[in-house]
Write a protein that holds these residues in place. Structure first.
Motif: not given
Length: 502
Positions: A463-488
């Motif tokens: 349950x903890x992992x589930x919550x942590x990963x879901x929070x990280x996914x939400x954070x990345x959704x917001x950041x990816x809307x405005x940033x280009x990520x280096x694939x390295x």
């Protein structure tokens, strides 16, 4: 700049031209079309079906790898079958000494887990996996000719050390062949060999035990010797049927290799040329998520290994003979094997991990409740409890062990994370080997109680992992809307590149 999240996949974005003349990069790819209809044309005009390629990879990779793990689990857990055939009595083991021989295996296993995967990354699977197998097969054979406690203890330690590289190595290896959304089923299928080994172990032990007296050896000696020799024979053959990575796979045509490389490049970092680097190892060690994956396996490894090591003893304590206990250990493992595969398939289709782990753990907890509460005059009821326990533990473990391969980016980091997970997890097995003491039979309240408690803890960790990963996914959704990520993969790990599978 448009972008979207695909569950269990990557974020799609437009290719952006960088002024410093870097190659055009894609933030994340769109999901592949359904396997049943997907196809692609390669440079020479040959059309290749993705479904056909997957089928070919499965046939070439999974049976040999599953055979290796079946023999690995057989060689580590057959000590429980050997005990029923007189191992402890012949060597005059005290109860504490016998349990120590179980514990020392996992100490060797834990110590060499991460180093073994580092060696795999620095060498090749075709060399490293069969070589470790030859080593543990020799040690497993020597267990059958040990004459005293000290010799047996040393051999068990080295059995753990030599087997340590197989499972995390194969999990990393599969992540270099399959897309992220395809690995859970393959890892679970590979792991199902553990329960299959339990089923075969009981049948083999029942048959081999009839060799008692041949060459002056008891039946338990022949269990170790014959199963160890079988491992060595298969290990030498494995140099011929274990392949390295898609780029050099001889069983694929050149167009097929190009196709596999293309589909992996669109999904993960498997096609990147990433040399081994210590900073990537350190990144795994510093990542809290890698420790959580390890804790998720830790809370399953105690019930997993106590069941695999003590199931014949638990069944015998219900009032059955040694021969009956050997054969009655087969059905729980058979049920576990089938459910491990079916639950993994359901998890892949639903693109969810945590709910299936939690559900399986609940099934196992029901099994231990039955074992703890069943009337002593109804051994059949307690036996049903062992089936429930196995039916929950093995499916949950199969999915947990695939989680880092799904979510950790960067080849060296992922190889380290896989090894960390097994090392942290097997510390639970170290504790578990001391719980099923003869003084607590036939109910084994201490062992069953600990197993049930660990499974409850597993639910909390997941349950903890589930919550942590879901929070990280939400954070990345917001950041990816405005940033280009280096694939390295060296400079940018999963914290910024991957949408986690929850």
């Amino acid at each position: 700049m448009a972008s979207q999240i695909v569950d269990g996949g990557l974020i799609s974005d437009e290719k952006v031209a960088l002024e410093n003349e870097k190659e055009k990069l894609e933030v994340l790819e769109k999901p592949s079309p359904p396997l049943t209809t997907s196809s692609s044309s390669i440079s020479d005009g040959e059309e290749i079906s993705e479904k056909a390629i997957l089928r070919k990879l499965d046939y070439k990779l999974l049976p040999p790898l599953t055979l290796l793990y079946l023999l690995s689990f057989l060689d580590r857990s057959n000590v429980g079958n050997a005990k029923l055939e007189g191992l402890a009595a012949d060597m005059n083991f005290t109860d504490t000494q016998y349990l120590s021989t179980l514990t020392i295996y996992f100490i060797g296993y834990v110590i060499f887990e991460v180093p073994a995967n580092i060696v795999l990354k620095k060498t090749t699977p075709q060399f490293w996996l069969p070589t470790t197998m030859v080593a543990w097969g020799i040690v497993a054979t020597l267990l059958g000719v040990c004459k005293n406690f000290n010799g047996f203890l040393v051999a068990r330690f080295f059995l753990g050390a030599t087997e340590s590289g197989l499972f995390p190595g194969v999990v990393f290896y599969l992540s270099m062949w399959y897309k992220r959304s395809e690995t859970t089923y393959r890892v679970a299928l590979f792991f199902s060999a553990a329960s299959l080994a339990g089923a075969f172990g009981g049948i083999l032990a029942f048959g081999i035990a009839h060799m008692r007296g041949i060459a002056g050896l008891n039946g338990w000696s022949w269990i170790f010797i014959l199963e160890g020799i079988l491992t060595v024979v298969v290990a030498f053959a494995a140099y011929g049927f274990i392949h390295n990575y898609p780029k050099t796979a001889k069983f694929l045509t050149e167009p097929e290799r190009e196709f596999v490389q293309a589909r992996l490049k669109a999904d993960n970092d498997a096609t990147n040329h990433e040399p081994f680097s210590w900073p990537s190892v350190l990144r795994a060690v510093k990542d809290p998520k890698c420790w959580l994956y390890g804790l998720a396996f830790h809370t399953l490894s105690l019930p997993l290994y106590t069941l695999s090591l003590f199931l014949p003893t638990i069944i015998k304590a219900l009032g059955y003979t040694a021969a009956q206990a050997q054969l009655m250990s087969v059905p729980p493992y058979a049920v576990a094997t089938v459910l491990t595969v079916l639950v993994a398939v359901a998890s892949e289709k639903a693109k969810r991990r945590a709910p299936f782990i939690i559900g399986s753990s609940i099934v196992a907890i029901i099994g231990y409740i039955i074992l703890l509460s069943a009337p002593s005059n109804k051994p059949g009821v307690s036996y049903v409890g062992t089936i429930f326990a196995a039916a929950g533990i093995y499916p949950a473990t199969g999915i947990v062990l695939a989680w880092p391969a799904n979510n950790v980016s960067g080849q060296t980091k992922r190889a380290t994370a896989n090894a960390m997970q097994i090392s942290i997890g097997n510390l639970g097995a170290v504790l578990g080997t001391q719980l099923y003491r003869p003084s607590t039979k036939p109910r084994y309240y201490l062992g069953h109680g600990f197993a049930a408690g660990y499974l409850l803890a597993n639910i909390l960790v997941v349950l903890t992992i589930w919550a942590v990963l879901a929070r990280e996914n939400r954070r990345k959704l917001e950041s990816e809307r405005s940033a280009v990520v280096d694939e390295s993969p060296i400079e940018n790990d999963d914290d910024v590149r991957w949408i986690f599978q929850v």
